[in-house]
Write a protein that holds these residues in place. Sequence first.
Motif: not given
Length: 194
Positions: A109, A112, A162
């Motif tokens: 996360l 990303a 993702i």
Amino acid sequence: MQTDSRPPVKIGPLRKLNRAIGKVVNAIEVVILVFCVAALGMLLITNVIARTFFQSIYFAEELSMFLVMLTTFTGVSYGVRKARHIRMGAFLDAMPPKMEKVFIIIISLVSAVVMAIMAWASWEYLLNAMTKGHMTPALRMPKWTFYVIIPIGFGLACIQYIRTILKNLIEKEPWQSPDQQSEYEDEQIGGTQI
């Protein structure tokens, strides 16, 4: 020999599409990476020979810069998808699987978000370069053509992170990347394992 009594798992149309797109993207990235490395090697060797006996190739520096940029930003997405990016593998291996999965999701996360920010910033830089209209000195090409790959590479890396998050949310076991479950999976090259 004992046979597996479980029924075969049906693959839905979305997974089939995902696999097909993944194979195409992988093939394109591998072709680009192989071409760039080979072209860069040939260009540099030819330039050394030309410089020694005749005169240096006037566009070699610009072309090699473009090939290095293309290799780098194509390789970013490929590295994320194949779990070849820098990570704390020793720490993750020492964790229980559930904790490992949580850490992989958090790391993916954050990565990303960073890739998305870099893609946006490089997109802004590309637009700025396009408005300036600067040309490369040797090839007389617009400089922005060299920068196109940067937001694409960061954007594809963001998508791969993702995908890693989604894969870890869907599957029971932790996945290092969307295509690689374990750091120690054997790779296959031309039908043989290495």
